[in-house]
Design a protein around this motif. Structure first.
Motif, short mmCIF file in Angstrom:
data_model
loop_
_atom_site.label_atom_id
_atom_site.label_comp_id
_atom_site.label_asym_id
_atom_site.label_seq_id
_atom_site.Cartn_x
_atom_site.Cartn_y
_atom_site.Cartn_z
N UNK A 260 -0.35 29.06 13.21
CA UNK A 260 -1.67 28.54 12.82
C UNK A 260 -1.52 27.35 11.87
N UNK A 261 -2.47 26.42 11.94
CA UNK A 261 -2.40 25.20 11.15
C UNK A 261 -3.13 25.35 9.81
N UNK A 262 -2.53 24.81 8.76
CA UNK A 262 -3.20 24.73 7.46
C UNK A 262 -4.32 23.70 7.57
N UNK A 263 -5.51 24.05 7.14
CA UNK A 263 -6.64 23.13 7.24
C UNK A 263 -7.29 22.83 5.89
N UNK A 264 -6.98 23.63 4.86
CA UNK A 264 -7.58 23.43 3.54
C UNK A 264 -7.16 22.06 3.00
N UNK A 265 -8.13 21.16 2.71
CA UNK A 265 -7.77 19.81 2.26
C UNK A 265 -7.01 19.79 0.93
N UNK A 266 -7.31 20.76 0.05
CA UNK A 266 -6.60 20.79 -1.22
C UNK A 266 -5.13 21.15 -1.02
N UNK A 267 -4.87 22.13 -0.15
CA UNK A 267 -3.49 22.50 0.16
C UNK A 267 -2.77 21.32 0.80
N UNK A 268 -3.45 20.64 1.72
CA UNK A 268 -2.84 19.48 2.38
C UNK A 268 -2.53 18.37 1.37
N UNK A 269 -3.39 18.21 0.39
CA UNK A 269 -3.17 17.18 -0.62
C UNK A 269 -1.90 17.47 -1.41
#
Length: 477
Positions: A260-269
């Motif tokens: 599954x893909x990480x989608x949380x923008x804070x985590x991605x940042x």
């Protein structure tokens, strides 16, 4: 197709985008808000000026890139040649030193005289407030995923070759790519922070020697210097990794494909920041690349690089010219999530990192302490702690601006350089020695997001030796 007009307005700047709705697109109306996928015209106007800038896609791309590069140069204090010839045939910027203004120079892209040369340039003198309202308007556009979803900007740090010879080399962090809020863009745009040098965790197939006194594992090959950041100070040893099982690249690739893909923008940042630090710190032989090399790089939520694939026309074999092979980790939990990033090694020695599918939402700094009484109570102890640890006289000639995250108990758990001078001289401050990411539940290799609320402060080291500590300015988030 239907024409839609979108407006992004700030007190001193207005950006208007007019485009077409592609009724054939699968998600053209899924959110209830039309998807504008084709640009027809773009306009930009400023308060107290009757001149309006306008043009098509080339104009808009030139405006975005030139404004971003110039704003980066202005805040960092380091002259960046790209700020002066990015699409300079359409949009350029120049500093009006004696008046403290910023001159925007527009060469209308469609107005040609009979000789085939561009028409006379249009010049608009902007105040600093107008300049940053333009940057914020651009960010609003880039964060709007229902308008020109294929339009993006790759933020870049100043390349090593543009640095002054007498300035020490510090690890640079590329700004987190776009789509964040305007304050997040500004924070990223003007560079993130490097931190204490650490060693790359030994892979399972490598032998390591352990000092019984401190338990730190030392690889038999030369240690890898990773730009320091509270989120990337050290990587887990094999014993601490998510899975002790060594897997082949093919096995990991199969797991990545179904993860599954990480989608949380804070985590991605946070992951983008960490990934840039890892790669930029290990990329030494930059002069060997004669063309852009582009890869899709997969990382775990803890920041471990587990897979990379070349993007056409880049050859998979070209990866040997990059640090990716030696940074790839050879274990992966079969239940782990994956975040994919677009990583570009450019032929002008600049590294670009951005989420593969962009940011779906607004990234933050995590949960924050906002109670005024608590912030006030933490301010003076933070200032005293830094002053007590600062023994040397300042040897820099510009102010160093940092964002510092502090727990409710007063521990410094995170910090980030917010101007070029801070990047250059971070090791001449006590912050690398004071940071304790574990105080906020940050576990490199497992989790990079603060698990405890942090009070966010702006800390400025002055060349005079003075120290300013106060609430974080929204421009530096």
């Amino acid at each position: 197709m239907t024409t839609i007009r979108r407006q992004y307005s700030l007190p001193n700047c207005q950006l208007i985008v007019e485009g077409l709705i592609d009724s054939q697109a699968e998600d053209s109306m899924t959110s209830g808000r039309p998807l504008v996928s084709i640009l027809v015209n773009a306009e930009c106007a400023f308060a107290n000026s009757e001149k309006r800038l306008m043009g098509g896609r080339d104009f808009l791309e030139s405006l975005v890139k030139a404004a971003s590069a110039y704003a980066q140069e202005f805040l960092s204090g380091v002259r960046h040649p790209l700020a002066h010839h990015l699409n300079s045939n359409i949009i350029g910027f120049a500093r009006v030193e004696d008046r403290n203004l910023h001159r925007l120079i527009w060469h209308p892209e469609t107005e040609q005289n009979n000789a085939g040369t561009p028409s006379e340039a249009v010049e608009i003198d902007l105040t600093t407030v107008q300049l940053f309202d333009l940057v914020e308007a651009v960010d609003q556009l880039l964060a709007d995923r229902r308008t020109l979803p294929d339009f993006s900007l790759h933020l870049e740090p100043v390349s090593r070759r543009y640095r002054k010879a007498d300035v020490p080399v510090a690890r640079r962090v590329a700004p987190v790519a776009l789509g964040a809020s305007s304050v997040a863009l500004l924070g990223a745009l003007f560079l993130a922070l490097p931190v204490p040098k650490v060693e790359e965790p030994p892979r399972r197939e490598e032998t390591a020697q352990t000092d019984p006194a401190d338990g730190d594992a030392t690889p038999t090959e030369p240690p890898l210097a990773i730009p320091e950041s509270p989120i990337a100070q050290e990587s887990p040893s094999p014993q601490e990794s998510p899975s002790p099982e060594t897997l082949s690249p093919e096995e990991i690739k199969a797991l990545v494909a179904s993860a599954p893909q990480v989608s949380d923008p804070t985590v991605l940042k946070y992951l983008a920041r960490n990934l840039y630090q890892q790669i930029d710190g290990a990329w030494e032989d930059r002069g060997t690349i004669d063309r852009d090399l582009q890869y899709r790089v997969s990382v775990t939520p803890g920041g471990l690089i587990v897979n990379y694939e070349a993007v056409q026309p880049t050859s998979q074999d070209a990866a040997e010219q990059t640090p990716l092979p030696k940074l790839r980790y050879n274990t992966l939990d079969e239940n782990a999530e994956i975040a994919d990033f677009r990583v570009v090694f450019t032929d002008n020695e600049v590294l670009q990192v951005s989420p593969w599918d962009g940011y779906q939402g607004t990234a933050t700094l995590g949960e924050e302490i906002t109670d005024r009484a608590t912030l006030s109570a933490l301010t003076q102890p933070l200032r005293n702690r830094i002053l007590d640890a600062q023994s040397d006289e300042p040897t820099y000639d510009r102010a160093l601006v940092f964002r510092v995250g502090v727990t409710e108990e007063g521990a410094i758990a995170d910090y980030e350089a917010k101007n070029q001078a801070a990047l250059d001289f971070v090791e001449r401050t006590p912050l690398p020695d004071l940071v304790k990411p574990e105080a906020a539940g940050i576990e490199p290799g497992k989790n990079l997001i603060p698990q405890e609320p942090l009070a966010q402060f702006q800390v400025i080291f002055k060349p005079s030796g003075a120290l300013e500590v106060g609430p974080l300015d929204n421009r530096y988030r």
